[in-house]
Structures are given as C-alpha cells and as structure tokens.
Write an enzyme that holds these catalytic residues in place. Structure first.
Site, PDB file in Angstrom:
ATOM      1  CG  LEU A 205      16.320  71.236  26.464  1.00 13.99           C
ATOM      2  CD1 LEU A 205      16.477  71.176  27.983  1.00 13.99           C
ATOM      3  CD2 LEU A 205      16.691  72.623  25.940  1.00 13.99           C
TER       4      LEU A 205
ATOM      5  CB  CYS B 238      18.757  64.364  32.500  1.00 16.20           C
ATOM      6  SG  CYS B 238      18.361  64.538  34.231  1.00 16.20           S
ATOM      7  CG  PHE B 239      20.082  65.681  27.671  1.00 13.16           C
ATOM      8  CD1 PHE B 239      19.054  66.209  28.425  1.00 13.16           C
ATOM      9  CD2 PHE B 239      20.929  66.562  27.016  1.00 13.16           C
ATOM     10  CE1 PHE B 239      18.862  67.578  28.536  1.00 13.16           C
ATOM     11  CE2 PHE B 239      20.744  67.935  27.117  1.00 13.16           C
ATOM     12  CZ  PHE B 239      19.721  68.440  27.871  1.00 13.16           C
TER      13      PHE B 239
ATOM     14  CB  THR C 121      13.770  61.654  35.399  1.00 13.52           C
ATOM     15  OG1 THR C 121      14.349  62.897  35.694  1.00 13.52           O
ATOM     16  CG2 THR C 121      13.086  61.702  34.060  1.00 13.52           C
TER      17      THR C 121
ATOM     18  CB  ALA D 201      12.978  64.264  24.187  1.00 11.93           C
TER      19      ALA D 201
HETATM   20  C1  UDX Z   1      19.641  68.792  31.689  1.00  9.85           C
HETATM   21  C2  UDX Z   1      18.522  69.829  31.436  1.00  9.85           C
HETATM   22  O1  UDX Z   1      19.085  71.028  30.890  1.00  9.85           O
HETATM   23  C3  UDX Z   1      17.793  70.121  32.737  1.00  9.85           C
HETATM   24  O2  UDX Z   1      16.718  71.007  32.497  1.00  9.85           O
HETATM   25  C4  UDX Z   1      17.277  68.802  33.317  1.00  9.85           C
HETATM   26  O3  UDX Z   1      16.635  69.001  34.552  1.00  9.85           O
HETATM   27  C5  UDX Z   1      18.422  67.823  33.503  1.00  9.85           C
HETATM   28  O4  UDX Z   1      19.103  67.630  32.270  1.00  9.85           O
HETATM   29  P1  UDX Z   1      22.120  68.895  32.650  1.00  9.85           P
HETATM   30  O5  UDX Z   1      22.237  67.479  32.172  1.00  9.85           O
HETATM   31  O6  UDX Z   1      22.565  69.190  34.041  1.00  9.85           O
HETATM   32  O7  UDX Z   1      20.607  69.389  32.544  1.00  9.85           O
HETATM   33  O8  UDX Z   1      23.004  69.837  31.688  1.00  9.85           O
HETATM   34  P2  UDX Z   1      22.764  70.628  30.305  1.00  9.85           P
HETATM   35  O9  UDX Z   1      23.246  72.000  30.492  1.00  9.85           O
HETATM   36  O10 UDX Z   1      21.409  70.461  29.775  1.00  9.85           O
HETATM   37  O11 UDX Z   1      23.821  69.920  29.331  1.00  9.85           O
HETATM   38  C6  UDX Z   1      23.683  68.554  28.944  1.00  9.85           C
HETATM   39  C7  UDX Z   1      24.784  68.161  27.993  1.00  9.85           C
HETATM   40  O12 UDX Z   1      24.625  68.788  26.722  1.00  9.85           O
HETATM   41  C8  UDX Z   1      26.194  68.541  28.464  1.00  9.85           C
HETATM   42  O13 UDX Z   1      27.079  67.478  28.190  1.00  9.85           O
HETATM   43  C9  UDX Z   1      26.515  69.768  27.642  1.00  9.85           C
HETATM   44  O14 UDX Z   1      27.892  69.952  27.482  1.00  9.85           O
HETATM   45  C10 UDX Z   1      25.822  69.429  26.336  1.00  9.85           C
HETATM   46  N1  UDX Z   1      25.471  70.608  25.513  1.00  9.85           N
HETATM   47  C11 UDX Z   1      24.592  71.546  25.979  1.00  9.85           C
HETATM   48  C12 UDX Z   1      25.997  70.737  24.227  1.00  9.85           C
HETATM   49  O15 UDX Z   1      26.782  69.888  23.787  1.00  9.85           O
HETATM   50  N2  UDX Z   1      25.632  71.816  23.454  1.00  9.85           N
HETATM   51  C13 UDX Z   1      24.751  72.763  23.896  1.00  9.85           C
HETATM   52  O16 UDX Z   1      24.463  73.697  23.130  1.00  9.85           O
HETATM   53  C14 UDX Z   1      24.222  72.632  25.206  1.00  9.85           C
END
Ligand code: UDX
Ligand code: ADP
Length: 459
Positions: free
Chosen positions: A226, A275-276, A131, A224
């Site tokens: 998500l 990532c986030f 990224t 962003a």
């Molecule tokens: C994310 C994106 O989903 C993915 O498409 C991108 O390529 C990389 O970043 P990832 O970081 O592996 O993937 O996990 P993800 O399932 O998105 O969860 C991220 C964080 O959000 C985790 O800490 C998870 O516990 C949290 N989360 C997720 C919540 O707190 N609530 C939710 O409803 C969903």
C-alpha cells in the site's frame, strides 16, 4: 452472569480499543476485558470522551460497555481469568542500540509476555495483534512456555488491517481476517477458537488461516504494498510538476487497468500513520538480517521517496515565496496524518512544521481533532514561533500562506474569499492533499500550488 468465554486484550490503544469493542458488541455471550497500564486511558474509555477519535466508535462501545465489555488497569487479575489473550501493546521503531531507526522496540511486548506467564494458572491462547517482526510469535511461545509445567500457551498471530478513520467499518466488514497458528492439532484447535469469535459476523470464506509466519509476514507485506503505491504515485507527481502533466489524470488512467485498480493512488504530501513506515522498516531490517541487502534496499526506497516528497513540498513553498519565509506566518490546515482521526503519529505535517520553523517561519497549526497531539509533538520547538488555533479562519488571519496538510472535509467547505481577505498579499495556497479547486481559488486572488498538477500563479 456466566460467560461462555473470556477474552482479554492487553493494550487499550487505536487497535485494541476498537477491535475489542466490535468483538464485544458482536459476541454478547463472550466477556471482553480491555486492560492497560495507562490509568487515564482506561478511565477515558468509560466516559463519553473516548481516548481516541474514530467515527462510529462511541455507538459500538455503548452497546456493550457494562454488559460484556469492561475496562481495567488490573492487568494481572484479567490475565488470570482469561481464556484468550490478545496482545496489542505498542511496538514503536527502536530509537537506540542495534537496529535503531528500523527494528521494532519489543520491550513493552516482552514485559507483557512475562506478565502473562506469571499470572496464568490455566491454559491460554495468546494472540499477537500488535504489528511485530516476523517470527515474534515463536519468541513469545518460548518465553511463555519456559518453566511452565502445568500451563500451556498456544501463540497465534491475528494481524489487524483496520485503517484509522474507518476502523469500525473495516472491523464490521473486513476484506479478510487472517489468523495464523502452529500446524499441530493443538494449534489448529486454538485457531478454531479465535475463528469462532470472528465467525459471529464475518463470512467464513473471508476468514483465512495460515501458518504463523505467513500471517505475520502478510501484515508487513500488505502495508509495504500500500505504501509503495503512494510513493510510486508521488514520484510521478514530481515528474508531472516538471512536465505539465496532471497526476490525477495519470492516476485515473492507470487505475482503470483492472490489474492496477483505482485505490491508494492519491498523490499527497506523503504517507503518515503508525504503520506504514514502521512496517517497511521492519521488513528492511528483516531482509538485512537474513542476508538480502538488495531486497532491503528495494523496500527502503519507498520510505526515502516519502521523505523526499515532504522535503520537496517545503522547498517548493520557500521557492514560490521569494526564497525566504523568515518571520512569515504560515497556517497549516490539518495536523492529523489523515482525515477523521486525531492521530498524529508520523504525520507529514510534523515534518513540514519542523522544516518551516527551521527556516524561521511562524507556524499556525489548526486541526479539528489533533491539536492536543500537535502541542505534544511540537513541544521541543521554540514556542514563540508556533500558534495553536482551533478556528481555521483565525489561523489564516494575517498569514502569508495556507498549506493544506490533512484532507479534512471541513477544509473543502471553507469560505476562501473570507480567508483571502484576511491574509497578507500576495496570498499563497499550497494544497498538499489536492482537495481544493485551483481555478476557483485563483479567481479569488490566490496563487495556488497543488501536488502533481499545474498550479496557477498570480506573480
Ligand atoms: C494503514 C493500512 O491501510 C491498514 O490496513 C493497516 O492496518 C494500518 O495501516 P492507516 O495508517 O490507518 O492504515 O491509514 P491509511 O488510510 O492506510 O493511510 C496511510 C497514509 O497514507 C495517510 O497519511 C494517508 O493520508 C496516506 N495516503 C493514503 C495517501 O497519501 N494517498 C493515498 O492514496 C492513500
Ligand atoms: P496501537 O496503535 O498499536 O494500538 P497504542 O500506542 O495506541 O498502539 O496503544 C498501545 C497501548 O498499550 C497503550 O495504551 C499502552 O499504555 C499499552 N501498554 C503498553 N505496555 C503495556 C503493558 N505492559 N501492559 C498493559 N498495557 C500496556
């Protein structure tokens, strides 16, 4: 054996490893080499003890390793023989200088670009997988094509949308694959070459092709959006706790609106992962750079809300435990940033552990897959205040409180009566993932505090 095409991936991490394993397993006529400067990582990929934990990964690696999937530390030779080079090196947030705390640190990425240029004796397609800030492909193109008289590089963007813990499923059955390329005849041909790899198993209509900048920006924007959903529901969770509403009921009710949808509305202790936060900060930096401070502030608030949620969780723990946790033993159930991964990058558990230790609590960390990473992440803290314990029952022995940090299935299935019996009283349970049954735990004897739902106190 003669291979029809040679693909190289530079960087054998969470993205490069699984992605290449899937490409190799689905494209047997293509030679796939994964190269990394980290010799231990490369050695581990060739054992039964893979360097990353990902359900289903081992089976996919086994189908292709030695057949058309190879791992090496000899990056230069691998570059020389490749037709298509995916670049998947780490691009963490900068910790120094201009843009510190927001912009991406591009030093590994630029070194790689220069190495590709030096070791190439034939035309190559170079694909960004890491990224990166928008317009990085353009910079890559300039570095690569500077002084290149006989060799031409086509630079494409193919962002990765896999989520850890479900990486193999996400790769095998992606919502979409995005490939961005220059809008020239050469660029379009290069895009087609990469499309043809994915077309081995992804239906054509799910393979999108765009210009390079749209592709780069789509990745940042998807993450962003998500993350924004999580911060939004977490903000409502705070209000639920004050008003007696139940955030799960609210999430269910709003999620039934087709325009909103039910996913990514789980209130939690906050989002983590590599990532986030990084991608949003990248977006913020970009907006500031292009003179859009209001847009930057809008997105930055998603990250601030996430930090607030973690701090609020710790403040609540302290308040409930009679406003002091000095010397109290607190067991953190889970350290990974989500279930089914050993990854702890930006995990909320790390921030919680640090804040608890600052308050002079004794923290016991347990996790089925992430204890080694936890040890490394917490190495700078006073070790006499931390215990690492693989067994959750032992972790809870003598503890004043248990706090759920990661939604591992294992933690839903524990014998909480046994745990309660071994703890100090009054025994507290803080559920940072809303996975436990509040009434059942209360009946055992716990005071229970979930996120955004009414807790039950015995005090
Ligand atoms: C994310 C994106 O989903 C993915 O498409 C991108 O390529 C990389 O970043 P990832 O970081 O592996 O993937 O996990 P993800 O399932 O998105 O969860 C991220 C964080 O959000 C985790 O800490 C998870 O516990 C949290 N989360 C997720 C919540 O707190 N609530 C939710 O409803 C969903
Ligand atoms: P991601 O989650 O993006 O896959 P990781 O940190 O898991 O990130 O993986 C990135 C990998 O890139 C690491 O294994 C690192 O050793 C590797 N790497 C960094 N710089 C180079 C380089 N110049 N050449 C080869 N590999 C590199």
């Amino acid at each position: 054996m003669e291979f029809a095409k040679k693909v190289l991936c530079i960087g054998a991490g969470y993205v490069g490893g699984p992605t290449m394993a899937v490409i190799a397993s689905k494209c047997p006529e293509v030679k796939v080499v994964v190269a990394d400067i980290n010799a231990k990582r490369i050695a581990d990929w060739q054992t039964d003890n893979l360097p990353i934990y990902e359900p289903g990964l081992e089976a996919v690696v086994k189908t292709a390793i030695g057949r058309n999937l190879f791992f090496t530390t000899d990056v230069s030779s691998a570059i020389a023989e490749a037709d298509i080079i995916f670049v998947s090196v780490n691009t963490p947030t900068k910790t120094f200088g201009i843009g510190a705390g927001k912009a991406s640190d591009l030093q590994y990425w630029e070194k790689t670009a220069r190495q590709i240029r030096e070791c190439s004796h034939s035309d190559k397609i170079v694909v960004e997988k890491s990224t990166l800030p928008v317009r990085t492909a353009e910079a890559m193109e300039r570095i690569l094509n500077a002084n290149a008289e006989h060799v031409h590089f086509d630079v494409l963007s193919n962002p990765e949308f896999l989520a850890e813990g479900t990486a193999i499923q996400d790769l095998l059955n992606p919502d979409r694959v995005l490939i961005g390329g220059p809008e020239t005849a050469r660029g379009r041909a290069a895009v087609e070459d990469v499309v043809s790899l994915y077309a081995h198993w992804v239906p054509r209509e799910r393979i999108l092709t765009t210009n390079v900048w749209s592709s780069e920006l789509s990745k940042l924007t998807a993450n962003a959006f998500l993350a924004q959903r999580i911060s939004s529901i977490n903000s409502i969770a705070a209000l639920c706790e004050e008003t007696g509403a139940n955030v799960e009921e609210v999430a269910h009710a709003i999620g039934m609106d087709k325009r909103i949808g039910p996913k990514f509305l789980h209130a939690s202790i906050g989002f983590g992962g590599s990532c986030f936060q990084k991608d949003i900060l990248n977006l913020v930096y970009l907006c500031e750079h292009f003179g859009l401070p209001d847009v930057a502030a809008y997105w930055e608030q998603v990250v601030s809300m996430n930090a607030h949620q973690r701090t609020r969780f710790v403040s609540n723990m302290i308040a409930k435990m009679f406003n002091t946790i000095v010397g109290k033993r607190i067991a953190l159930f889970g350290f990974a940033f989500k279930a089914d991964t050993g990854d702890t990058r930006e995990t909320p558990a790390l921030y919680v552990a640090r804040e608890l230790i600052e308050e002079r609590a004794h923290v016991v960390v347990t996790d089925p897959k992430a204890l080694d990473n936890a040890r490394r992440d917490l190495a700078d803290l006073p070790q006499d205040l931390i215990t690492y314990e693989p067994d959750p029952y032992k972790a809870a022995e003598g503890a004043h409180a248990v706090a759920i940090m990661t939604e591992w299935k294992l933690y839903k299935e524990l014998d909480y009566s046994r745990i309660y019996a071994s703890m100090e009283k009054p025994a507290f349970l803080f559920d940072g993932r809303n996975i436990l049954d509040v009434d059942a735990l209360y009946d055992i004897g716990f005071s229970v505090y979930p996120i955004g739902r009414p807790g039950k106190s015995r005090l």
